[in-house]
Design an enzyme around this catalytic site. Structure first.
Site, PDB file in Angstrom:
ATOM      1  N   GLY A  10      -3.438  -7.998   0.438  1.00 53.07           N
ATOM      2  CA  GLY A  10      -2.106  -8.156   0.365  1.00 53.07           C
ATOM      3  C   GLY A  10      -1.282  -8.380   1.198  1.00 53.07           C
ATOM      4  N   GLY A  13       2.431 -10.083   1.654  1.00 55.27           N
ATOM      5  CA  GLY A  13       3.731  -9.131   1.425  1.00 55.27           C
ATOM      6  C   GLY A  13       4.590  -8.735   2.608  1.00 55.27           C
ATOM      7  N   ILE A  54      -7.657  -8.444  -5.738  1.00 51.93           N
ATOM      8  CA  ILE A  54      -8.725  -7.297  -5.300  1.00 51.93           C
ATOM      9  C   ILE A  54      -9.263  -6.593  -6.377  1.00 51.93           C
ATOM     10  CG2 ILE A  54      -7.240  -6.803  -3.069  1.00 51.93           C
ATOM     11  CD1 ILE A  54      -5.945  -4.237  -4.952  1.00 51.93           C
ATOM     12  N   TYR A 153       2.973   5.470  -9.971  1.00 54.92           N
ATOM     13  CA  TYR A 153       2.578   4.920  -8.654  1.00 54.92           C
ATOM     14  C   TYR A 153       2.444   6.124  -7.550  1.00 54.92           C
ATOM     15  CZ  TYR A 153       4.000   2.533  -4.075  1.00 54.92           C
ATOM     16  OH  TYR A 153       4.230   2.084  -2.764  1.00 54.92           O
ATOM     17  N   LYS A 157      -1.148   6.789  -5.708  1.00 53.19           N
ATOM     18  CA  LYS A 157      -1.264   6.880  -4.221  1.00 53.19           C
ATOM     19  C   LYS A 157      -2.011   8.118  -3.707  1.00 53.19           C
ATOM     20  CE  LYS A 157       0.716   3.077  -2.350  1.00 53.19           C
ATOM     21  NZ  LYS A 157      -0.198   1.992  -1.852  1.00 53.19           N
TER      22      LYS A 157
HETATM   23  P1  NAD Z   1       4.747  -6.408  -1.077  1.00 56.14           P
HETATM   24  O1  NAD Z   1       4.920  -6.157  -2.547  1.00 56.14           O
HETATM   25  O2  NAD Z   1       5.410  -7.135  -0.447  1.00 56.14           O
HETATM   26  O3  NAD Z   1       3.209  -6.782  -0.793  1.00 56.14           O
HETATM   27  C1  NAD Z   1       2.012  -6.520  -1.583  1.00 56.14           C
HETATM   28  C2  NAD Z   1       1.168  -7.740  -1.720  1.00 56.14           C
HETATM   29  O4  NAD Z   1      -0.041  -7.224  -2.215  1.00 56.14           O
HETATM   30  C3  NAD Z   1       1.982  -8.823  -2.364  1.00 56.14           C
HETATM   31  O5  NAD Z   1       1.834  -9.935  -1.408  1.00 56.14           O
HETATM   32  C4  NAD Z   1       1.152  -9.093  -3.560  1.00 56.14           C
HETATM   33  O6  NAD Z   1       1.032 -10.541  -3.775  1.00 56.14           O
HETATM   34  C5  NAD Z   1      -0.255  -8.618  -3.165  1.00 56.14           C
HETATM   35  N1  NAD Z   1      -1.013  -7.921  -4.264  1.00 56.14           N
HETATM   36  C6  NAD Z   1      -0.639  -7.218  -5.380  1.00 56.14           C
HETATM   37  N2  NAD Z   1      -1.510  -7.092  -6.230  1.00 56.14           N
HETATM   38  C7  NAD Z   1      -2.573  -7.681  -5.762  1.00 56.14           C
HETATM   39  C8  NAD Z   1      -4.002  -7.948  -6.360  1.00 56.14           C
HETATM   40  N3  NAD Z   1      -4.297  -7.647  -7.440  1.00 56.14           N
HETATM   41  N4  NAD Z   1      -4.888  -8.697  -5.343  1.00 56.14           N
HETATM   42  C9  NAD Z   1      -4.497  -9.036  -4.413  1.00 56.14           C
HETATM   43  N5  NAD Z   1      -3.245  -8.891  -3.823  1.00 56.14           N
HETATM   44  C10 NAD Z   1      -2.346  -8.327  -4.659  1.00 56.14           C
HETATM   45  O7  NAD Z   1       4.519  -4.746  -0.471  1.00 56.14           O
HETATM   46  P2  NAD Z   1       4.566  -4.446   1.087  1.00 56.14           P
HETATM   47  O8  NAD Z   1       5.999  -4.006   1.118  1.00 56.14           O
HETATM   48  O9  NAD Z   1       4.071  -5.271   1.920  1.00 56.14           O
HETATM   49  O10 NAD Z   1       3.821  -3.140   1.075  1.00 56.14           O
HETATM   50  C11 NAD Z   1       2.471  -3.193   1.589  1.00 56.14           C
HETATM   51  C12 NAD Z   1       1.753  -1.732   1.150  1.00 56.14           C
HETATM   52  O11 NAD Z   1       2.477  -0.664   1.810  1.00 56.14           O
HETATM   53  C13 NAD Z   1       1.737  -1.302  -0.429  1.00 56.14           C
HETATM   54  O12 NAD Z   1       0.480  -0.603  -0.566  1.00 56.14           O
HETATM   55  C14 NAD Z   1       2.918  -0.354  -0.675  1.00 56.14           C
HETATM   56  O13 NAD Z   1       2.307   0.612  -1.473  1.00 56.14           O
HETATM   57  C15 NAD Z   1       3.066   0.372   0.569  1.00 56.14           C
HETATM   58  N6  NAD Z   1       4.312   0.934   0.854  1.00 56.14           N
HETATM   59  C16 NAD Z   1       5.331  -0.026   0.934  1.00 56.14           C
HETATM   60  C17 NAD Z   1       6.721   0.484   1.226  1.00 56.14           C
HETATM   61  C18 NAD Z   1       7.735  -0.494   1.272  1.00 56.14           C
HETATM   62  O14 NAD Z   1       8.985   0.042   1.224  1.00 56.14           O
HETATM   63  N7  NAD Z   1       7.702  -1.666   1.548  1.00 56.14           N
HETATM   64  C19 NAD Z   1       6.712   1.705   1.151  1.00 56.14           C
HETATM   65  C20 NAD Z   1       5.794   2.632   1.165  1.00 56.14           C
HETATM   66  C21 NAD Z   1       4.336   2.160   0.963  1.00 56.14           C
HETATM   67  C1  AKB Z   2       8.778   1.727  -3.582  1.00 55.07           C
HETATM   68  O1  AKB Z   2       9.954   1.969  -3.707  1.00 55.07           O
HETATM   69  O2  AKB Z   2       7.951   1.622  -4.520  1.00 55.07           O
HETATM   70  C2  AKB Z   2       8.137   1.676  -2.133  1.00 55.07           C
HETATM   71  C3  AKB Z   2       7.738   2.995  -1.790  1.00 55.07           C
HETATM   72  C4  AKB Z   2       8.558   3.779  -1.083  1.00 55.07           C
HETATM   73  O3  AKB Z   2       6.487   3.072  -1.896  1.00 55.07           O
HETATM   74  N1  AKB Z   2       9.121   1.067  -1.319  1.00 55.07           N
END
Ligand code: NAD
Ligand code: AKB
Length: 335
Positions: A10, A13, A54, A153, A157
């Protein structure tokens, strides 16, 4: 000892944009994988970039075997809104593919005779409060409180938190190298570099980016609903700090963290001090509001503070005044 290898899924992202340069600064050789081509600005930090899924076990197994990573930052996921829309696909991506990667890392650890550190970004979505009134009453929740997620979700997690912790404990008991699992329950994250897609907390970054672009914004959450948030630089720092913490300092494998806990109305008020003409309204969407009502108004991060020194730089005022507004003015106005 040669350079350490980090596998980052990922990687393209929002979080990947922050993690890749910081890991390269720390001297890691980075292997990056995402569904989409990595932008050249990130690709230059990597020894290998792979476009792939993945869920492709063969591909992931080949990467783990070829590069024998010292640590894995498993950032790839379907976020909450997308997961609620397609729970079966969410299970494949967030659970099945993650379990398979954990197994491959465990095998690699045994072959190489050294543990693989596995960093897993979990979420405040693992909490499930029954209604908005209970949420207000509960205040800042501890890691073990209210672990009854109402959304897919959060279920995904929470399961991986439990499975990863189990694998780490099992390896420890057997005295064998295995997966050294470490997880942070992130709050909503706000970045100046990227905009989110597919999440529930997206309203906060969307509101601020819209104001900076002079675009009207309608918030899909009630103006008084509180959730914890953090800036992306603080989130990335926390993940890197947990990754480097000595194992004996960790009293748990899953940590709450937070920066500030505003309502949408409070974010709007602060944004208006910089963009007084911003048009920000509220039009709550019931399905999205229900998710927010089940997530905590705040989290207790005292374990992260005492075990590995969590110390975020930004409260709400600093996040907007010192981090977001200057960066967004540069991004959208070229100032
Ligand atoms: P994002 O959506 O910006 O990035 C996720 C990346 O994963 C994307 O680039 C997407 O193309 C890639 N992806 C999705 N499915 C895939 C697959 N099957 N194979 C390969 N790549 C795949 O999210 P982010 O904000 O960078 O989040 C990163 C992690 O942090 C995630 O696990 C998310 O659940 C967690 N998270 C994020 C937040 C937030 O607010 N951004 C909050 C809590 C937890
Ligand atoms: C979402 O809203 O799905 C994420 C998170 C809090 O995990 N930003």
């Amino acid at each position: 000892m040669g350079e350490r290898v980090a596998l980052i899924t990922g990687s393209g992202g929002e979080m990947g944009h922050g993690v890749l340069p910081r890991l390269r600064d720390q001297g890691f050789r980075i292997v990056a994988l995402d569904l989409y081509d990595l932008p050249e600005t990130l690709g230059r930090y990597c020894v290998e970039t792979v476009r792939g899924d993945i869920r492709d076990e063969g591909l992931m197994g080949d990467l783990v075997q070829r590069f024998a990573p010292d640590c894995v930052y498993h950032l790839a996921a379907m976020l909450s809104a997308h997961s609620e829309a397609d729970p079966f696909m969410a299970h494949q991506v967030n659970v099945d593919a993650t379990c398979s990667l954990l197994r491959q890392c465990e095998e690699s650890a045994r072959q190489k005779g050294r543990p693989v550190r596995f960093l897993f970004p979990s979420s405040i979505a693992v909490y499930g409060l029954p209604d908005a009134a209970t949420k207000v009453e509960a205040g800042a929740v501890e890691e073990s409180d209210w672990n009854h997620p109402r959304g897919m979700y959060g279920c995904n997690k929470l399961y991986i938190e439990l499975f990863g912790t189990f694998l780490g404990r099992r390896a420890g008991k057997a005295g064998e190298p295995g997966v050294d699992f470490r997880s942070i329950r992130f709050p909503g994250l706000i970045s100046a570099e990227t905009l989110p897609t597919g999440g529930t907390t997206d309203y906060a970054p969307e509101m601020i980016h819209a104001a900076a672009q002079g675009k009207p914004y309608s918030c899909f959450i009630d103006e008084h609903s509180r959730l914890p948030f953090m800036t992306m630089p603080d989130a990335v720092q926390a993940l890197l700090d947990l990754a480097e913490a000595p194992p004996e300092s960790l009293s748990t494998r899953v940590y709450n963290i937070r920066g500030f806990s505003p309502s949408p109305a409070e974010i709007r008020k602060r944004v208006l001090t910089h963009f007084p003409d911003a048009q920000i309204g509220f039009d709550p969407v019931p399905s999205r509001q229900a998710i927010v009502d089940s997530w905590p108004a705040d989290v207790d991060d005292s374990r992260a503070r005492s075990d590995w020194g969590l110390s975020p730089e930004h409260d709400l005022a600093a996040a907007i005044d010192d981090y977001l507004v200057p960066a967004l003015r540069k991004r959208y106005d070229g100032d």
